[in-house]
Design a protein around this motif. Structure first.
Motif, PDB file in Angstrom:
ATOM      1  N   ALA A 171      26.664 -24.630 -25.918  1.00 20.88           N
ATOM      2  CA  ALA A 171      27.940 -24.447 -26.595  1.00 20.88           C
ATOM      3  C   ALA A 171      28.201 -23.012 -26.993  1.00 20.88           C
ATOM      4  O   ALA A 171      27.323 -22.329 -27.505  1.00 20.88           O
ATOM      5  CB  ALA A 171      27.975 -25.328 -27.833  1.00 20.88           C
ATOM      6  N   GLU A 172      29.448 -22.609 -26.751  1.00 23.67           N
ATOM      7  CA  GLU A 172      29.876 -21.303 -27.205  1.00 23.67           C
ATOM      8  C   GLU A 172      29.886 -21.275 -28.724  1.00 23.67           C
ATOM      9  O   GLU A 172      29.565 -20.271 -29.345  1.00 23.67           O
ATOM     10  CB  GLU A 172      31.266 -20.992 -26.652  1.00 23.67           C
ATOM     11  CG  GLU A 172      31.631 -19.560 -26.786  1.00 23.67           C
ATOM     12  CD  GLU A 172      32.545 -19.088 -25.687  1.00 23.67           C
ATOM     13  OE1 GLU A 172      33.209 -18.086 -25.914  1.00 23.67           O
ATOM     14  OE2 GLU A 172      32.596 -19.707 -24.622  1.00 23.67           O
ATOM     15  N   LYS A 173      30.280 -22.359 -29.340  1.00 19.94           N
ATOM     16  CA  LYS A 173      30.214 -22.549 -30.794  1.00 19.94           C
ATOM     17  C   LYS A 173      29.360 -23.780 -31.038  1.00 19.94           C
ATOM     18  O   LYS A 173      29.435 -24.750 -30.294  1.00 19.94           O
ATOM     19  CB  LYS A 173      31.612 -22.753 -31.394  1.00 19.94           C
ATOM     20  CG  LYS A 173      32.515 -21.551 -31.260  1.00 19.94           C
ATOM     21  CD  LYS A 173      32.049 -20.424 -32.148  1.00 19.94           C
ATOM     22  CE  LYS A 173      32.933 -19.200 -31.987  1.00 19.94           C
ATOM     23  NZ  LYS A 173      32.355 -18.031 -32.613  1.00 19.94           N
ATOM     24  N   THR A 174      28.581 -23.746 -32.090  1.00 22.36           N
ATOM     25  CA  THR A 174      27.690 -24.863 -32.381  1.00 22.36           C
ATOM     26  C   THR A 174      27.790 -25.231 -33.846  1.00 22.36           C
ATOM     27  O   THR A 174      28.203 -24.411 -34.670  1.00 22.36           O
ATOM     28  CB  THR A 174      26.235 -24.516 -32.007  1.00 22.36           C
ATOM     29  OG1 THR A 174      25.411 -25.637 -32.294  1.00 22.36           O
ATOM     30  CG2 THR A 174      25.726 -23.316 -32.775  1.00 22.36           C
ATOM     31  N   GLU A 175      27.408 -26.443 -34.155  1.00 22.22           N
ATOM     32  CA  GLU A 175      27.363 -26.869 -35.549  1.00 22.22           C
ATOM     33  C   GLU A 175      25.993 -26.602 -36.170  1.00 22.22           C
ATOM     34  O   GLU A 175      25.760 -26.940 -37.324  1.00 22.22           O
ATOM     35  CB  GLU A 175      27.739 -28.345 -35.657  1.00 22.22           C
ATOM     36  CG  GLU A 175      29.202 -28.569 -35.297  1.00 22.22           C
ATOM     37  CD  GLU A 175      29.662 -29.991 -35.533  1.00 22.22           C
ATOM     38  OE1 GLU A 175      29.124 -30.661 -36.435  1.00 22.22           O
ATOM     39  OE2 GLU A 175      30.574 -30.411 -34.813  1.00 22.22           O
ATOM     40  N   TRP A 183      22.466 -21.679 -25.781  1.00 21.83           N
ATOM     41  CA  TRP A 183      22.394 -21.490 -24.334  1.00 21.83           C
ATOM     42  C   TRP A 183      20.916 -21.513 -23.968  1.00 21.83           C
ATOM     43  O   TRP A 183      20.102 -20.849 -24.618  1.00 21.83           O
ATOM     44  CB  TRP A 183      22.995 -20.154 -23.902  1.00 21.83           C
ATOM     45  CG  TRP A 183      22.936 -19.956 -22.421  1.00 21.83           C
ATOM     46  CD1 TRP A 183      23.861 -20.372 -21.506  1.00 21.83           C
ATOM     47  CD2 TRP A 183      21.883 -19.336 -21.670  1.00 21.83           C
ATOM     48  NE1 TRP A 183      23.442 -20.046 -20.232  1.00 21.83           N
ATOM     49  CE2 TRP A 183      22.220 -19.413 -20.313  1.00 21.83           C
ATOM     50  CE3 TRP A 183      20.677 -18.736 -22.022  1.00 21.83           C
ATOM     51  CZ2 TRP A 183      21.418 -18.903 -19.314  1.00 21.83           C
ATOM     52  CZ3 TRP A 183      19.861 -18.233 -21.030  1.00 21.83           C
ATOM     53  CH2 TRP A 183      20.241 -18.309 -19.675  1.00 21.83           C
ATOM     54  N   SER A 184      20.567 -22.275 -22.957  1.00 22.77           N
ATOM     55  CA  SER A 184      19.170 -22.377 -22.535  1.00 22.77           C
ATOM     56  C   SER A 184      19.018 -21.943 -21.088  1.00 22.77           C
ATOM     57  O   SER A 184      19.854 -22.278 -20.247  1.00 22.77           O
ATOM     58  CB  SER A 184      18.683 -23.820 -22.681  1.00 22.77           C
ATOM     59  OG  SER A 184      18.667 -24.199 -24.039  1.00 22.77           O
ATOM     60  N   VAL A 229      21.906 -16.540 -30.768  1.00 25.35           N
ATOM     61  CA  VAL A 229      21.890 -17.541 -29.702  1.00 25.35           C
ATOM     62  C   VAL A 229      20.542 -18.277 -29.754  1.00 25.35           C
ATOM     63  O   VAL A 229      19.486 -17.650 -29.859  1.00 25.35           O
ATOM     64  CB  VAL A 229      22.069 -16.888 -28.312  1.00 25.35           C
ATOM     65  CG1 VAL A 229      22.035 -17.933 -27.207  1.00 25.35           C
ATOM     66  CG2 VAL A 229      23.377 -16.100 -28.271  1.00 25.35           C
ATOM     67  N   PHE A 230      20.611 -19.588 -29.645  1.00 28.71           N
ATOM     68  CA  PHE A 230      19.420 -20.432 -29.697  1.00 28.71           C
ATOM     69  C   PHE A 230      19.299 -21.227 -28.408  1.00 28.71           C
ATOM     70  O   PHE A 230      20.196 -21.991 -28.065  1.00 28.71           O
ATOM     71  CB  PHE A 230      19.535 -21.376 -30.899  1.00 28.71           C
ATOM     72  CG  PHE A 230      18.513 -22.472 -30.939  1.00 28.71           C
ATOM     73  CD1 PHE A 230      17.159 -22.213 -30.786  1.00 28.71           C
ATOM     74  CD2 PHE A 230      18.908 -23.777 -31.152  1.00 28.71           C
ATOM     75  CE1 PHE A 230      16.215 -23.236 -30.837  1.00 28.71           C
ATOM     76  CE2 PHE A 230      17.981 -24.806 -31.213  1.00 28.71           C
ATOM     77  CZ  PHE A 230      16.635 -24.537 -31.058  1.00 28.71           C
ATOM     78  N   PRO A 231      18.204 -21.052 -27.648  1.00 31.10           N
ATOM     79  CA  PRO A 231      17.957 -21.889 -26.472  1.00 31.10           C
ATOM     80  C   PRO A 231      17.503 -23.286 -26.929  1.00 31.10           C
ATOM     81  O   PRO A 231      16.331 -23.521 -27.171  1.00 31.10           O
ATOM     82  CB  PRO A 231      16.843 -21.171 -25.723  1.00 31.10           C
ATOM     83  CG  PRO A 231      16.730 -19.821 -26.345  1.00 31.10           C
ATOM     84  CD  PRO A 231      17.251 -19.957 -27.732  1.00 31.10           C
ATOM     85  N   SER A 232      18.444 -24.201 -27.060  1.00 29.92           N
ATOM     86  CA  SER A 232      18.193 -25.482 -27.720  1.00 29.92           C
ATOM     87  C   SER A 232      17.612 -26.565 -26.816  1.00 29.92           C
ATOM     88  O   SER A 232      17.221 -27.617 -27.311  1.00 29.92           O
ATOM     89  CB  SER A 232      19.490 -26.004 -28.335  1.00 29.92           C
ATOM     90  OG  SER A 232      20.450 -26.251 -27.320  1.00 29.92           O
ATOM     91  N   LEU A 233      17.549 -26.340 -25.516  1.00 29.49           N
ATOM     92  CA  LEU A 233      17.119 -27.394 -24.594  1.00 29.49           C
ATOM     93  C   LEU A 233      15.769 -27.132 -23.942  1.00 29.49           C
ATOM     94  O   LEU A 233      15.419 -27.758 -22.942  1.00 29.49           O
ATOM     95  CB  LEU A 233      18.185 -27.602 -23.511  1.00 29.49           C
ATOM     96  CG  LEU A 233      19.574 -27.952 -24.032  1.00 29.49           C
ATOM     97  CD1 LEU A 233      20.552 -28.085 -22.864  1.00 29.49           C
ATOM     98  CD2 LEU A 233      19.547 -29.213 -24.879  1.00 29.49           C
ATOM     99  N   CYS A 234      15.010 -26.196 -24.505  1.00 34.15           N
ATOM    100  CA  CYS A 234      13.716 -25.866 -23.920  1.00 34.15           C
ATOM    101  C   CYS A 234      12.828 -25.194 -24.957  1.00 34.15           C
ATOM    102  O   CYS A 234      13.296 -24.788 -26.017  1.00 34.15           O
ATOM    103  CB  CYS A 234      13.891 -24.935 -22.727  1.00 34.15           C
ATOM    104  SG  CYS A 234      14.450 -23.267 -23.157  1.00 34.15           S
TER     105      CYS A 234
END
Length: 144
Positions: free
Chosen positions: A2-6, A14-15, A76-81
């Motif tokens: 997501a460009e914006k996240t909660e 972005w991962s 930015v947080f790589p949230s899927l890895c």
């Protein structure tokens, strides 16, 4: 991604790849594993499961350009890895760290449950320089 996240402590997610392997009880309620189960039937999760390289590697560069123009640093947080997953192709990690070097106006929030892998992986062949880039914040989950 997501460009914006909660997620309160970052601006965007972005991962570089999707997938991981459970390493401890700290993984019991993993958001990324649950998401992978819903959208990819868990195909990228677990020991020996193939990781999936993500598609839009230009997105962080666009965010970086925008941040450079506005003067507002983005996190930015790589949230899927887990960036320090043992089962990820080392060339993918080198490519990811090259991207981090190319985006100095972003702060990359790298979280891992494999803190013991960090030193050897950032100095592995193919990595562009020694040590973590100055725009990386490293965090570790510790359990038990």
């Amino acid at each position: 991604m997501a460009e914006k996240t909660e997620i309160a402590w970052c601006d965007s997610t972005w991962s570089p790849w999707e997938g991981c392997t459970k390493v401890s009880q700290g993984c019991d309620h993993c958001y990324a594993a649950a998401r992978n189960g819903r959208f990819a039937k868990g195909t990228n999760w677990g020991t020996g499961a193939p990781r999936r390289l993500t598609v839009d590697w230009d997105k962080p560069r666009r965010w970086n350009d925008s941040a450079a123009c506005t003067g507002q640093r983005l996190s930015v947080f790589p949230s899927l890895c887990d960036p320090f997953d043992n089962e990820v192709d080392p060339a993918w990690r080198a490519r990811f760290f090259a991207l981090i070097d190319q985006t100095p106006h972003l702060t990359w929030l790298l979280l891992t449950k494999r803190i013991g892998n960090v030193a050897k992986m950032i100095e592995a062949p193919g990595m562009q320089k020694c040590g973590l880039p100055s725009n990386v914040w490293l965090g570790a989950t510790v359990v038990n």
